[in-house]
Design a protein around this motif. Structure first.
Motif: not given
Length: 200
Positions: A53-76
């Motif tokens: 809502e604040a910054f529309p995404f340009e990459t074509e990923l699903s929300d599940d993929q984005r959540v997985r990305l965040v989890r993985g990033f913080y998982g090292g």
């Protein structure tokens, strides 16, 4: 008495779907840790929606993929690891990571000082002009501009989405030293901007 017992048994079977009274009522409900993981993913999905809502995404990923990305990033996990995990190429991961305000030290590991790169990016919107000034190729400058824009974007909202990730993910503080560096860099960049404005 037997008739009453039979009625109760029939009622139990109708409600429980089984005639085994001793069957564990916990089966199928998930463990506490599983429930916690679901809660974390649900919260991260909410944060992702707020970011969109604040910054529309340009990459074509699903929300599940984005959540997985965040989890993985913080998982090292590295960008290559994340690319394999969500089945996209590394370039897509980097672009999505920047959209999510997730930064790595390597993002600003430039052949010339980052503050110099950033100064040229602010002075000119022409990537080829900046590339010529810094003796870099335009594609590299384009990537540096994406990093600079994402860092500015995150700083403008006081890194609140990064803070939200940290609050949502257990042990996310383990990744905090790097993220603190990003915040400190942002403060230094802001101070440099003020000095530049004053000099003019």
């Amino acid at each position: 008495m037997d008739e009453k017992t039979d009625e109760l048994r029939e009622l139990f079977e109708e409600v429980a779907g089984t005639d085994t009274v001793t069957e564990s009522q916990q089966e199928g409900r998930g463990t506490l840790s599983e429930i916690d993981e679901e809660r974390v993913d649900r919260r991260l999905r909410e944060i992702v929606e707020q970011m969109r809502e604040a910054f529309p995404f340009e990459t074509e990923l699903s929300d599940d993929q984005r959540v997985r990305l965040v989890r993985g990033f913080y998982g090292g996990e590295s960008d290559a690891d994340l690319a394999a995990a969500i089945d996209v190429d590394a370039e897509m991961v980097i672009a999505a990571r920047l959209e999510l305000h997730l930064f790595r030290e390597s993002d600003t590991d430039t052949p010339v000082p980052w503050d110099e790169v950033r100064r040229h990016l602010r002075e000119s919107e022409d990537d080829e002009e900046v590339a010529a000034a810094l003796d870099l190729d335009p594609e590299t400058v384009e990537q540096y501009r994406a990093v600079a824009d994402a860092r500015d974007e995150a700083r403008n909202v006081s890194h609140r989405f990064r803070s939200a990730y940290r609050d949502a993910i257990p042990d996310a503080d383990l990744a905090e030293p790097l993220l603190d560096d990003v915040t400190e860099d942002g403060l230094e960049e802001a101070a440099a901007d003020i000095e530049t404005d004053v000099s003019f």
